[in-house]
Design an enzyme around this catalytic site. Structure first.
Site, PDB file in Angstrom:
ATOM      1  N   LYS A 168       0.831  -1.218   0.000  1.00  7.57           N
ATOM      2  CA  LYS A 168       0.045   0.117  -0.167  1.00  7.57           C
ATOM      3  C   LYS A 168       0.911   1.326   0.123  1.00  7.57           C
ATOM      4  O   LYS A 168       1.604   1.669   0.975  1.00  7.57           O
ATOM      5  CB  LYS A 168      -0.926  -0.090   1.255  1.00  7.57           C
ATOM      6  CG  LYS A 168      -1.977   1.108   1.344  1.00  7.57           C
ATOM      7  CD  LYS A 168      -2.453   1.994   2.377  1.00  7.57           C
ATOM      8  CE  LYS A 168      -1.642   3.142   2.816  1.00  7.57           C
ATOM      9  NZ  LYS A 168      -1.936   4.032   2.005  1.00  7.57           N
ATOM     10  N   GLU A 243      10.199   1.776  10.207  1.00  7.06           N
ATOM     11  CA  GLU A 243      10.882   2.830  10.090  1.00  7.06           C
ATOM     12  C   GLU A 243      10.230   4.139  10.036  1.00  7.06           C
ATOM     13  O   GLU A 243       9.548   4.461   9.346  1.00  7.06           O
ATOM     14  CB  GLU A 243      11.520   2.681   8.601  1.00  7.06           C
ATOM     15  CG  GLU A 243      12.167   1.360   8.288  1.00  7.06           C
ATOM     16  CD  GLU A 243      13.319   1.327   8.763  1.00  7.06           C
ATOM     17  OE1 GLU A 243      14.014   2.355   9.357  1.00  7.06           O
ATOM     18  OE2 GLU A 243      14.094   0.270   8.766  1.00  7.06           O
ATOM     19  N   CYS A 277      13.378  11.476   5.350  1.00  8.11           N
ATOM     20  CA  CYS A 277      13.606  11.238   6.982  1.00  8.11           C
ATOM     21  C   CYS A 277      14.997  11.421   7.283  1.00  8.11           C
ATOM     22  O   CYS A 277      15.273  11.615   8.650  1.00  8.11           O
ATOM     23  CB  CYS A 277      13.103   9.773   6.964  1.00  8.11           C
ATOM     24  SG  CYS A 277      13.748   8.576   6.102  1.00  8.11           S
ATOM     25  N   GLU A 364       9.500  16.954  14.881  1.00  5.67           N
ATOM     26  CA  GLU A 364       9.820  16.877  13.239  1.00  5.67           C
ATOM     27  C   GLU A 364       8.599  17.646  12.643  1.00  5.67           C
ATOM     28  O   GLU A 364       7.556  17.670  12.940  1.00  5.67           O
ATOM     29  CB  GLU A 364       9.474  15.159  12.939  1.00  5.67           C
ATOM     30  CG  GLU A 364       9.889  14.779  11.582  1.00  5.67           C
ATOM     31  CD  GLU A 364       9.807  13.524  11.052  1.00  5.67           C
ATOM     32  OE1 GLU A 364       8.271  13.111  11.467  1.00  5.67           O
ATOM     33  OE2 GLU A 364      10.221  12.888  10.478  1.00  5.67           O
TER      34      GLU A 364
HETATM   35  P1  NDP Z   1       2.054   8.489   7.689  1.00  8.47           P
HETATM   36  O1  NDP Z   1       2.592   7.741   9.082  1.00  8.47           O
HETATM   37  O2  NDP Z   1       1.159   9.471   7.778  1.00  8.47           O
HETATM   38  O3  NDP Z   1       1.821   7.433   6.445  1.00  8.47           O
HETATM   39  C1  NDP Z   1       2.688   6.463   6.134  1.00  8.47           C
HETATM   40  C2  NDP Z   1       1.749   5.282   5.568  1.00  8.47           C
HETATM   41  O4  NDP Z   1       1.019   4.566   6.326  1.00  8.47           O
HETATM   42  C3  NDP Z   1       0.860   5.768   4.426  1.00  8.47           C
HETATM   43  O5  NDP Z   1       0.873   4.907   3.450  1.00  8.47           O
HETATM   44  C4  NDP Z   1      -0.343   5.969   5.142  1.00  8.47           C
HETATM   45  O6  NDP Z   1      -1.492   5.952   4.268  1.00  8.47           O
HETATM   46  C5  NDP Z   1      -0.282   4.786   6.045  1.00  8.47           C
HETATM   47  N1  NDP Z   1      -1.322   4.791   7.189  1.00  8.47           N
HETATM   48  C6  NDP Z   1      -1.795   6.080   7.799  1.00  8.47           C
HETATM   49  N2  NDP Z   1      -2.515   5.367   8.943  1.00  8.47           N
HETATM   50  C7  NDP Z   1      -2.372   3.980   8.790  1.00  8.47           C
HETATM   51  C8  NDP Z   1      -3.002   2.957   9.832  1.00  8.47           C
HETATM   52  N3  NDP Z   1      -3.694   3.360  10.655  1.00  8.47           N
HETATM   53  N4  NDP Z   1      -2.662   1.797   9.527  1.00  8.47           N
HETATM   54  C9  NDP Z   1      -1.670   1.443   8.614  1.00  8.47           C
HETATM   55  N5  NDP Z   1      -1.293   2.251   7.776  1.00  8.47           N
HETATM   56  C10 NDP Z   1      -1.511   3.765   7.868  1.00  8.47           C
HETATM   57  O7  NDP Z   1       3.525   9.107   7.194  1.00  8.47           O
HETATM   58  P2  NDP Z   1       3.641   9.998   6.044  1.00  8.47           P
HETATM   59  O8  NDP Z   1       3.273   9.332   4.702  1.00  8.47           O
HETATM   60  O9  NDP Z   1       3.209  11.426   6.313  1.00  8.47           O
HETATM   61  O10 NDP Z   1       5.273  10.229   5.736  1.00  8.47           O
HETATM   62  C11 NDP Z   1       6.007  11.085   6.697  1.00  8.47           C
HETATM   63  C12 NDP Z   1       6.964  10.511   7.730  1.00  8.47           C
HETATM   64  O11 NDP Z   1       7.390   9.422   7.259  1.00  8.47           O
HETATM   65  C13 NDP Z   1       7.608  11.263   8.466  1.00  8.47           C
HETATM   66  O12 NDP Z   1       7.469  11.261   9.645  1.00  8.47           O
HETATM   67  C14 NDP Z   1       9.045  10.640   8.089  1.00  8.47           C
HETATM   68  O13 NDP Z   1       9.957  10.854   9.122  1.00  8.47           O
HETATM   69  C15 NDP Z   1       8.606   9.267   7.790  1.00  8.47           C
HETATM   70  N6  NDP Z   1       9.494   8.491   7.164  1.00  8.47           N
HETATM   71  C16 NDP Z   1      10.336   7.693   7.673  1.00  8.47           C
HETATM   72  C17 NDP Z   1      11.322   6.878   6.784  1.00  8.47           C
HETATM   73  C18 NDP Z   1      12.382   6.111   7.738  1.00  8.47           C
HETATM   74  O14 NDP Z   1      13.045   5.359   6.919  1.00  8.47           O
HETATM   75  N7  NDP Z   1      12.597   5.996   9.003  1.00  8.47           N
HETATM   76  C19 NDP Z   1      11.648   7.311   5.567  1.00  8.47           C
HETATM   77  C20 NDP Z   1      10.676   8.351   5.121  1.00  8.47           C
HETATM   78  C21 NDP Z   1       9.688   8.789   5.893  1.00  8.47           C
HETATM   79  P3  NDP Z   1      -2.054   7.234   3.784  1.00  8.47           P
HETATM   80  O15 NDP Z   1      -1.025   8.164   3.334  1.00  8.47           O
HETATM   81  O16 NDP Z   1      -2.843   6.832   2.612  1.00  8.47           O
HETATM   82  O17 NDP Z   1      -2.598   8.094   4.680  1.00  8.47           O
END
Ligand code: NDP
Length: 459
Positions: A168, A243, A277, A364
């Site tokens: 997803k 992550e 990130c 963040e």
């Molecule tokens: P989110 O946590 O909002 O979303 C990440 C993914 O999880 C998306 O596909 C989202 O879907 C999905 N999601 C949201 N709610 C749920 C749930 N309840 N159950 C399962 N999946 C869910 O993060 P962002 O997309 O806003 O990304 C930014 C964040 O990601 C930042 O905090 C960044 O630091 C972190 N990040 C970490 C990395 C690492 O390697 N540590 C690398 C890159 C980013 P949808 O978008 O459709 O809501």
């Protein structure tokens, strides 16, 4: 207009309700996305495909990864175009970072798989054989900042180890995952091996995490979402890789080569509009070189090409932190404003004068905003770098003491005199609230397989 559809059992299918994919460049509608709520059909397809896929030899699956890499590489311009369209990032970033690293992910795990050796542990009277079995159907959930790059980082090792997949991508950036699905169908990847579902995270993402037949979840995203994922998956004893977020420090010591440090720190501050990130959103500079460093940094910033942030909603969040910084006594050295044009644009912003423990400097933001802080000793820089809840990455810029300081930073990855220089064999992941587990090389192999020991008594 692109109509994104779910890929289930080798077929593209839609659901009743769809929603819009909005361009961050000008807020136009660029695609429609299925609002999926139920993943039963995808799970059934993945379960049915599991027997055939897991019984291929490792080398046969390596060949499949190479085929996917070849096909992606043939279409690399289109991958970059779609990524730039969906995220607003400049085409050169989409091409050189997102698209080419997505190809590399498949290529790397194909090559890596061919080097995997079976492990044996001899005893006086017996031999232990370690057999790596696939986990089963796995759920892969990724964010919007590096859409295909981060998803392929999970898909490639999961396929390599014989798992079948429910993937997803973020609802905000579904285009390249959809495109990858099309390529996999075109090259004849067996039906049901890779299933891709689209929709809102709390609906379809949550359905993946909750599904009892999905045995492992690899999640990349924010720390607060990670908590929900962990709370849902842990009682079901699923394998879990998280992550999560970061608030990384770039530390410039007094013996740094300033030319290298300025351009490296600037890139780590603002590449992808600060939405990586691993970006260094806190710049810590030794007081003896502070004036010279900042003069060069602000001068080079004027030439730096960035796109918009990902959405209007995200821009509001970033702007709220700029307002908070002012309330906390911060001084805006550059940027801080919204350009007068459509789209989620925001000027790259540099803030000084804040305490390193202020909210702006410890929470963040995940946008083109950095805070800059002075220090006088290495110990002070280390204390400042370690003062947040996060521990993902960081960088140290120094001719002589880089490694020594790097080893004292509480984070999963630290670069010395470089940033984002990636060897895919090394562990990737965070400590503290930045995550649980590691990906990369053998760490991905370990996550996407179950190591089973067979102890055979000698005659
Ligand atoms: P989110 O946590 O909002 O979303 C990440 C993914 O999880 C998306 O596909 C989202 O879907 C999905 N999601 C949201 N709610 C749920 C749930 N309840 N159950 C399962 N999946 C869910 O993060 P962002 O997309 O806003 O990304 C930014 C964040 O990601 C930042 O905090 C960044 O630091 C972190 N990040 C970490 C990395 C690492 O390697 N540590 C690398 C890159 C980013 P949808 O978008 O459709 O809501």
């Amino acid at each position: 207009m692109i109509h994104v559809e779910n890929l289930i059992d080798g077929q593209f299918v839609n659901v009743e309700e769809n929603f819009d994919d909005i361009s961050p460049i000008d807020f136009s509608v660029i695609a429609t996305i299925p609002r999926t709520k139920n993943v039963d059909a995808a799970v059934t397809a993945a379960k049915n495909a599991f027997g055939g896929w897991s019984s291929l030899t490792l080398h046969q699956r390596c060949d499949w990864l190479d085929k996917i890499a070849d096909e992606l590489e043939n279409q690399i311009e289109e991958v970059a175009r779609l990524e730039a369209l969906d995220t607003g990032k400049p085409m050169e970033v989409a091409l050189n970072v997102d698209a080419s690293r997505s190809v590399n992910n498949f290529r790397f795990f194909a090559d890596f798989g061919r080097t995997l050796e079976s492990q044996e542990f001899k005893m006086d009277d017996a031999t232990n054989y370690v057999v790596r079995k696939p986990v089963g159907v796995v759920g892969l959930i990724s964010p919007w900042n590096l859409p295909l790059y981060l998803l392929s980082w999970k898909i490639a090792p999961a396929l390599l180890m014989g798992n079948t997949i429910i993937a997803k991508p973020s609802e905000i950036t579904p285009l390249t995952a959809h495109f990858l699905g099309k390529l996999c169908v075109k090259i004849g990847l067996p039906d049901g091996v890779l299933n891709i579902v689209h929709g809102y995270g709390p609906e379809v993402g949550q359905a993946i995490v909750e599904h009892s037949e999905i045995k492992a979840i690899s999640f990349t995203g924010g720390t607060s979402t990670g908590k929900i994922v962990a709370a849902t998956a842990a009682p079901m004893f699923k394998k879990l890789s998280l992550e999560l977020g970061g608030k990384n420090a770039s530390i410039v010591l007094d013996d740094a080569d300033l030319e290298i440090a300025v351009s490296g720190v600037l890139r780590s501050s603002f590449l992808n509009s600060g939405q990586i990130c691993l970006c260094g959103s806190r710049v810590l500079v030794h007081s003896s070189i502070y004036e010279e460093f900042m003069e060069k940094y602000l001068r080079e910033l004027k030439e730096f090409n960035i796109g918009p942030v990902i959405s209007e909603q995200h821009r509001s969040k970033v702007l709220s932190y700029i307002e908070l910084a002012k309330e906390e006594g911060g001084r805006i050295l550059a940027g801080g404003r919204v350009p007068d044009k459509a789209g989620a644009w925001i000027e790259p912003t540099v803030i000084t004068g804040l305490s390193h423990t202020s909210r702006t400097a410890t929470e963040e933001i995940f946008g083109p905003v950095v805070t800059v802080h002075k220090f006088d000793t290495d110990d002070e820089a280390i204390e400042m770098a370690n003062c947040t809840q996060y521990g993902l990455a960081g960088s140290v810029w120094s001719k002589h003491r880089g490694r020594e300081v790097a080893e004292k930073i509480e984070s999963g990855m630290v670069w010395v005199n470089t940033w984002l220089h990636r060897d895919l064999r090394v562990p990737f992941g965070g400590v503290k609230d930045s995550g649980v587990g590691r990906e990369g090389g053998m760490w991905s192999i370990g996550f996407f397989s179950e190591a089973v020991n067979i102890c055979v008594m000698e005659d």
